[in-house]
Design a protein around this motif. Structure first.
Motif, PDB file in Angstrom:
ATOM      1  N   ASN A 126       0.860  -1.346   0.098  1.00  0.00           N
ATOM      2  CA  ASN A 126      -0.008  -0.072   0.117  1.00  0.00           C
ATOM      3  C   ASN A 126       0.806   1.508  -0.049  1.00  0.00           C
ATOM      4  OD1 ASN A 126      -2.506  -1.230  -0.214  1.00  0.00           O
ATOM      5  ND2 ASN A 126      -2.823  -1.381   1.985  1.00  0.00           N
ATOM      6  N   GLY A 127       1.998   1.199   0.799  1.00  0.00           N
ATOM      7  CA  GLY A 127       2.678   2.364   0.641  1.00  0.00           C
ATOM      8  C   GLY A 127       3.400   2.756  -0.647  1.00  0.00           C
ATOM      9  N   PHE A 128       3.795   1.567  -1.357  1.00  0.00           N
ATOM     10  CA  PHE A 128       4.295   1.770  -2.611  1.00  0.00           C
ATOM     11  C   PHE A 128       3.504   2.231  -3.764  1.00  0.00           C
ATOM     12  CE2 PHE A 128       5.152  -0.068  -6.965  1.00  0.00           C
ATOM     13  CZ  PHE A 128       6.658   0.553  -7.038  1.00  0.00           C
ATOM     14  N   LEU A 129       2.183   1.535  -3.418  1.00  0.00           N
ATOM     15  CA  LEU A 129       1.130   2.356  -4.371  1.00  0.00           C
ATOM     16  C   LEU A 129       0.698   3.559  -4.195  1.00  0.00           C
ATOM     17  CD1 LEU A 129      -1.426  -0.801  -4.405  1.00  0.00           C
ATOM     18  CD2 LEU A 129       0.457  -0.032  -6.204  1.00  0.00           C
ATOM     19  N   SER A 130       0.951   4.148  -2.624  1.00  0.00           N
ATOM     20  CA  SER A 130       0.546   5.535  -2.562  1.00  0.00           C
ATOM     21  C   SER A 130       1.797   6.523  -3.195  1.00  0.00           C
ATOM     22  CB  SER A 130       0.530   5.609  -0.834  1.00  0.00           C
ATOM     23  OG  SER A 130      -0.598   4.917  -0.321  1.00  0.00           O
ATOM     24  N   ILE A 131       2.925   6.048  -2.937  1.00  0.00           N
ATOM     25  CA  ILE A 131       3.798   6.616  -3.716  1.00  0.00           C
ATOM     26  C   ILE A 131       3.991   7.039  -4.999  1.00  0.00           C
ATOM     27  CG2 ILE A 131       6.352   6.626  -4.236  1.00  0.00           C
ATOM     28  CD1 ILE A 131       6.797   5.226  -1.446  1.00  0.00           C
ATOM     29  N   ILE A 132       3.262   5.831  -5.928  1.00  0.00           N
ATOM     30  CA  ILE A 132       3.062   5.999  -7.251  1.00  0.00           C
ATOM     31  C   ILE A 132       1.843   7.034  -7.310  1.00  0.00           C
ATOM     32  CG2 ILE A 132       2.107   4.539  -9.237  1.00  0.00           C
ATOM     33  CD1 ILE A 132       3.436   2.221  -8.177  1.00  0.00           C
ATOM     34  N   PHE A 133       0.800   6.771  -6.745  1.00  0.00           N
ATOM     35  CA  PHE A 133      -0.501   7.746  -6.842  1.00  0.00           C
ATOM     36  C   PHE A 133      -0.069   9.299  -6.873  1.00  0.00           C
ATOM     37  CE2 PHE A 133      -4.093  10.038  -4.959  1.00  0.00           C
ATOM     38  CZ  PHE A 133      -4.970   9.968  -5.857  1.00  0.00           C
ATOM     39  N   TYR A 134       0.428   9.551  -5.377  1.00  0.00           N
ATOM     40  CA  TYR A 134       0.750  10.890  -5.288  1.00  0.00           C
ATOM     41  C   TYR A 134       1.840  11.294  -6.259  1.00  0.00           C
ATOM     42  CZ  TYR A 134      -2.060  10.657  -1.133  1.00  0.00           C
ATOM     43  OH  TYR A 134      -3.221  10.348  -0.386  1.00  0.00           O
ATOM     44  N   SER A 135       2.784  10.703  -6.646  1.00  0.00           N
ATOM     45  CA  SER A 135       3.724  11.181  -7.715  1.00  0.00           C
ATOM     46  C   SER A 135       2.913  11.666  -8.951  1.00  0.00           C
ATOM     47  CB  SER A 135       4.860   9.962  -8.019  1.00  0.00           C
ATOM     48  OG  SER A 135       5.415   9.643  -6.968  1.00  0.00           O
ATOM     49  N   ILE A 136       2.088  10.782  -9.510  1.00  0.00           N
ATOM     50  CA  ILE A 136       1.221  10.975 -10.617  1.00  0.00           C
ATOM     51  C   ILE A 136       0.481  12.264 -10.482  1.00  0.00           C
ATOM     52  CG2 ILE A 136      -0.556  10.521 -12.180  1.00  0.00           C
ATOM     53  CD1 ILE A 136       0.251   7.453 -11.662  1.00  0.00           C
ATOM     54  N   PHE A 137      -0.085  12.538  -9.223  1.00  0.00           N
ATOM     55  CA  PHE A 137      -0.973  13.640  -8.931  1.00  0.00           C
ATOM     56  C   PHE A 137       0.026  14.980  -8.971  1.00  0.00           C
ATOM     57  CE2 PHE A 137      -2.240  16.487  -5.432  1.00  0.00           C
ATOM     58  CZ  PHE A 137      -3.495  16.934  -6.026  1.00  0.00           C
ATOM     59  N   ILE A 138       1.106  14.930  -8.404  1.00  0.00           N
ATOM     60  CA  ILE A 138       1.989  15.996  -8.292  1.00  0.00           C
ATOM     61  C   ILE A 138       2.380  16.648  -9.660  1.00  0.00           C
ATOM     62  CG2 ILE A 138       4.176  16.940  -7.419  1.00  0.00           C
ATOM     63  CD1 ILE A 138       3.855  15.092  -4.868  1.00  0.00           C
ATOM     64  N   VAL A 139       2.564  15.490 -10.365  1.00  0.00           N
ATOM     65  CA  VAL A 139       2.977  15.624 -11.769  1.00  0.00           C
ATOM     66  C   VAL A 139       2.007  16.405 -12.559  1.00  0.00           C
ATOM     67  CG1 VAL A 139       4.224  14.719 -13.848  1.00  0.00           C
ATOM     68  CG2 VAL A 139       5.185  14.322 -11.674  1.00  0.00           C
ATOM     69  N   PHE A 140       0.890  15.614 -12.638  1.00  0.00           N
ATOM     70  CA  PHE A 140      -0.225  16.108 -13.069  1.00  0.00           C
ATOM     71  C   PHE A 140      -0.599  17.706 -12.913  1.00  0.00           C
ATOM     72  CE2 PHE A 140      -5.009  16.857 -13.406  1.00  0.00           C
ATOM     73  CZ  PHE A 140      -5.375  16.511 -14.352  1.00  0.00           C
ATOM     74  N   VAL A 141      -0.534  17.910 -11.766  1.00  0.00           N
ATOM     75  CA  VAL A 141      -1.001  19.424 -11.185  1.00  0.00           C
ATOM     76  C   VAL A 141       0.122  20.429 -11.474  1.00  0.00           C
ATOM     77  CG1 VAL A 141      -0.874  20.742  -9.042  1.00  0.00           C
ATOM     78  CG2 VAL A 141      -2.080  18.787  -8.884  1.00  0.00           C
ATOM     79  N   GLY A 142       1.353  19.907 -11.590  1.00  0.00           N
ATOM     80  CA  GLY A 142       2.297  20.730 -12.232  1.00  0.00           C
ATOM     81  C   GLY A 142       2.236  20.994 -13.612  1.00  0.00           C
ATOM     82  N   PHE A 143       2.086  19.758 -14.472  1.00  0.00           N
ATOM     83  CA  PHE A 143       1.790  20.035 -15.847  1.00  0.00           C
ATOM     84  C   PHE A 143       0.568  20.991 -16.244  1.00  0.00           C
ATOM     85  CE2 PHE A 143       0.431  18.554 -19.816  1.00  0.00           C
ATOM     86  CZ  PHE A 143       1.811  18.251 -20.468  1.00  0.00           C
ATOM     87  N   PRO A 191      -7.348   3.975  -8.320  1.00  0.00           N
ATOM     88  CA  PRO A 191      -7.139   5.442  -8.619  1.00  0.00           C
ATOM     89  C   PRO A 191      -5.817   5.958  -9.302  1.00  0.00           C
ATOM     90  CG  PRO A 191      -7.827   5.015  -6.335  1.00  0.00           C
ATOM     91  CD  PRO A 191      -7.705   3.553  -6.840  1.00  0.00           C
ATOM     92  N   ILE A 192      -4.785   4.456  -9.218  1.00  0.00           N
ATOM     93  CA  ILE A 192      -3.489   4.764  -9.781  1.00  0.00           C
ATOM     94  C   ILE A 192      -3.855   4.566 -11.340  1.00  0.00           C
ATOM     95  CG2 ILE A 192      -1.597   3.498 -10.532  1.00  0.00           C
ATOM     96  CD1 ILE A 192      -1.144   3.008  -7.583  1.00  0.00           C
ATOM     97  N   LEU A 193      -4.865   3.897 -11.894  1.00  0.00           N
ATOM     98  CA  LEU A 193      -5.269   3.535 -13.137  1.00  0.00           C
ATOM     99  C   LEU A 193      -5.817   4.987 -13.814  1.00  0.00           C
ATOM    100  CD1 LEU A 193      -5.162   1.703 -15.499  1.00  0.00           C
ATOM    101  CD2 LEU A 193      -7.296   0.571 -14.534  1.00  0.00           C
ATOM    102  N   ILE A 194      -6.778   5.312 -12.882  1.00  0.00           N
ATOM    103  CA  ILE A 194      -7.575   6.546 -13.511  1.00  0.00           C
ATOM    104  C   ILE A 194      -6.799   7.620 -13.736  1.00  0.00           C
ATOM    105  CG2 ILE A 194      -9.436   8.037 -12.823  1.00  0.00           C
ATOM    106  CD1 ILE A 194     -10.921   5.847 -11.647  1.00  0.00           C
ATOM    107  N   SER A 195      -5.770   8.008 -12.438  1.00  0.00           N
ATOM    108  CA  SER A 195      -4.884   9.221 -12.659  1.00  0.00           C
ATOM    109  C   SER A 195      -4.069   9.094 -13.827  1.00  0.00           C
ATOM    110  CB  SER A 195      -4.148   9.347 -11.344  1.00  0.00           C
ATOM    111  OG  SER A 195      -3.536   8.153 -11.073  1.00  0.00           O
ATOM    112  N   LEU A 196      -3.383   7.937 -14.022  1.00  0.00           N
ATOM    113  CA  LEU A 196      -2.434   7.612 -15.088  1.00  0.00           C
ATOM    114  C   LEU A 196      -2.928   7.859 -16.386  1.00  0.00           C
ATOM    115  CD1 LEU A 196       0.457   6.815 -15.643  1.00  0.00           C
ATOM    116  CD2 LEU A 196      -0.281   4.420 -15.769  1.00  0.00           C
ATOM    117  N   LEU A 197      -4.231   7.527 -16.670  1.00  0.00           N
ATOM    118  CA  LEU A 197      -5.045   7.682 -17.990  1.00  0.00           C
ATOM    119  C   LEU A 197      -5.399   8.983 -18.285  1.00  0.00           C
ATOM    120  CD1 LEU A 197      -7.475   4.848 -17.820  1.00  0.00           C
ATOM    121  CD2 LEU A 197      -5.808   5.063 -19.541  1.00  0.00           C
TER     122      LEU A 197
END
Length: 523
Positions: free
Chosen positions: A3-20, A377-383
């Motif tokens: 779960n910790g690893f998945l959280s890191i992936i999700f929040y990394s996508i989120f931060i890059v998404f916001v910055g982009f 959430p990871i799949l949705i955010s990545l798409l």
């Protein structure tokens, strides 16, 4: 650990998404529209009286108020605006989460729900001040107070939303319908918050001279768009089926499940399936174009996702008539209100889809469907992030064009855009240095904020927005006023929806004295 690893992936996508979303993407047509009108209000002009606006007054006034302390900022002004708009999306996600989790303040699950719902809300939409975003933002409060059974605050915020766009006029009526049908369930007591908000609203209306301007209001429809309610409020949902065959199957199965006890589980799986597949289809076309070595297509076509709205409405109606418990009926009605928010937000001249209110439809699901399994959430955010990369709004495809940073440019400095837009902005700056008194025509509204000293009634001069263009014909008599026409405007028919009669008059009565790769200069 997992779960910790998945959280890191999700929040990394989120931060890059916001910055982009903040730093990448520029468009000439839309981004400066609300900014230019809010600046007019800040300069003391009265809406409708001194400049044209075919919608209710709420959005230009709202942004004039928000941006008032910041108009002195020049080069990075639009980045600041995007941060404010992102805050709107986060607040929308927070209000929906409060309804989702049935809580009044913070819930630890919001660490996941707010980023996910915000990304769903933003999706491919450009981050800019916009009337539909403002309406959805205000309606998120209305939904929350309806959930809290505070009908007066729910009604007040629905009125605020109705002041941003005509398509939201229905929502205050629906709130009043709640007060009639659930009169024993709701709270009609006035409170300090209601009084303060009402008083502030009245003060702002008087301060910005709205009553004075109202008498000058004219609609931009001119009889041409009276069937818009059908065309973009109903027909587009029917059309969405032809893009999405699986919806037929889900509708048939939903009908069968009317007589079963498993409709909720099936509905949630179907909703998630449509959601993921709709966001996956553009990604598939992008990969196909790369493999086939074809020119990039437009990957923002997500018409199939509109099929979610009738599915959610159908589900809620079934649930409403199947339950006999009044409290449950009230909860289901809140879900229907959320569906109506999504429907109202989609009625538009431009982007006719439910994407800007997509999270409201998820209120109809159980929280376990989205938030208990991290891979969803990871799949949705990545798409979603992939969609923004392969086709930013009004931009070249990020994978096929070189993006550069806008520098030393009023409003837009610090944003990355394609080379063509950089050239466009640089040419506009050089023109304003050479010809001091200018008006850009017909689709560069930010120019009135960036450069122009002489301002016309509507900086977005297409026919549907510029309803009183004849009042500005006197500008043609000014000898030292230069009209800067975009060359691409010569492709538009003046009688078309995006045509500009004022621009055509300029072409007929003035002469070209100079040109660049993007503009003709008329005098």
């Amino acid at each position: 650990m997992k779960n910790g690893f998945l959280s890191i992936i999700f929040y990394s996508i989120f931060i890059v998404f916001v910055g982009f979303s903040i730093f990448v993407g520029f468009d000439v047509l839309d981004s400066g529209y609300i900014l230019s009108l809010s600046k007019k209000i800040n300069d003391g002009e009265v809406i409708y009286k001194d400049f044209d606006y075919v919608r209710p007054f709420g959005t230009p006034v709202f942004w004039a108020l928000i941006l008032k302390p910041f108009y002195g900022i020049q080069n990075h002004f639009f980045i600041l605006c995007r941060i404010f708009v992102l805050l709107q999306f986060f607040i929308i996600a927070y209000n929906i989460s409060r309804v989702f989790f049935k809580c009044d303040s913070w819930d630890r699950r919001m660490f996941l729900s707010i980023p996910l719902l915000a990304m769903l809300n933003i999706n491919i939409f450009p981050i800019m001040p916009w009337h539909t975003i403002d309406g959805v933002f205000l309606l998120s409060f209305s939904l929350y107070y309806l959930h809290k059974k505070n009908i007066l605050l729910a009604f007040l915020f629905s009125l605020f939303a109705a002041s941003t766009k005509q398509s939201f006029f229905l929502l205050p009526i629906l709130v009043l319908a709640f007060s009639v049908f659930f009169k024993n369930q709701i709270n009609l007591k006035c409170n300090i918050k209601l009084g303060i908000l009402t008083l502030i609203s009245l003060c702002l209306i008087l301060y910005y001279k709205i009553p004075e301007g109202i008498s000058y209001y004219e609609s931009g429809t001119e009889g041409k768009n009276q069937n818009m309610l059908y065309l973009v409020g109903i027909k587009m949902y029917l059309n969405s089926y032809k893009y999405f065959f699986p919806f037929f199957i889900s509708l048939i199965i939903s009908s069968v499940l009317w007589f079963t006890k498993k409709i909720t589980a099936f509905f949630e799986v179907t909703l998630l399936f449509i959601l993921l597949l709709s966001f996956s289809i553009p990604f598939y076309h992008w990969l196909y174009d790369i493999i086939a070595k074809r020119d990039a297509s437009n990957y923002t076509i997500l018409s199939s996702i509109n099929g979610l709205l009738p599915l959610c409405m159908f589900y809620q109606i079934i649930q409403f008539f199947r339950t006999k418990n009044t409290q449950e009926k009230y909860s289901i009605s809140i879900g229907l209100f959320a569906v109506m928010i999504a429907w109202s937000s989609s009625i538009s001249w431009g982007a006719n889809n439910i994407l800007l209110a997509l999270p409201f439809l998820l209120i109809n699901t159980d929280s376990n469907t989205l938030f208990d399994k991290k891979y969803i959430p990871i799949l949705i955010s990545l798409l979603l992030f992939t969609l923004r990369i392969i086709n930013p709004y009004m931009e070249k495809n990020f994978t096929e064009s070189t993006f550069s940073k806008i520098v030393n440019t009023p409003i837009y400095s610090g944003i990355y855009t394609n080379t063509k837009n950089i050239i466009f902005l640089n040419e506009s700056k050089e023109i304003t240095k050479k010809y001091k008194d200018v008006i850009f025509l017909p689709g560069f509204p930010a120019a009135s904020f960036m450069f122009e000293k002489t301002k016309n009634r509507m900086p977005w001069e297409m026919n549907v927005e510029y309803v009183n263009y004849k009042k500005d014909l006197s500008l043609l008599q000014k000898k030292n006023l230069y009209f800067i026409l975009e060359k691409k405007s010569f492709e538009d028919d003046s009688s078309s929806f995006y045509g500009s009669k004022f621009t055509d008059i300029v072409k007929a009565k003035r002469v070209i004295i100079d040109s660049t790769s993007n503009f003709y200069i008329y005098k």
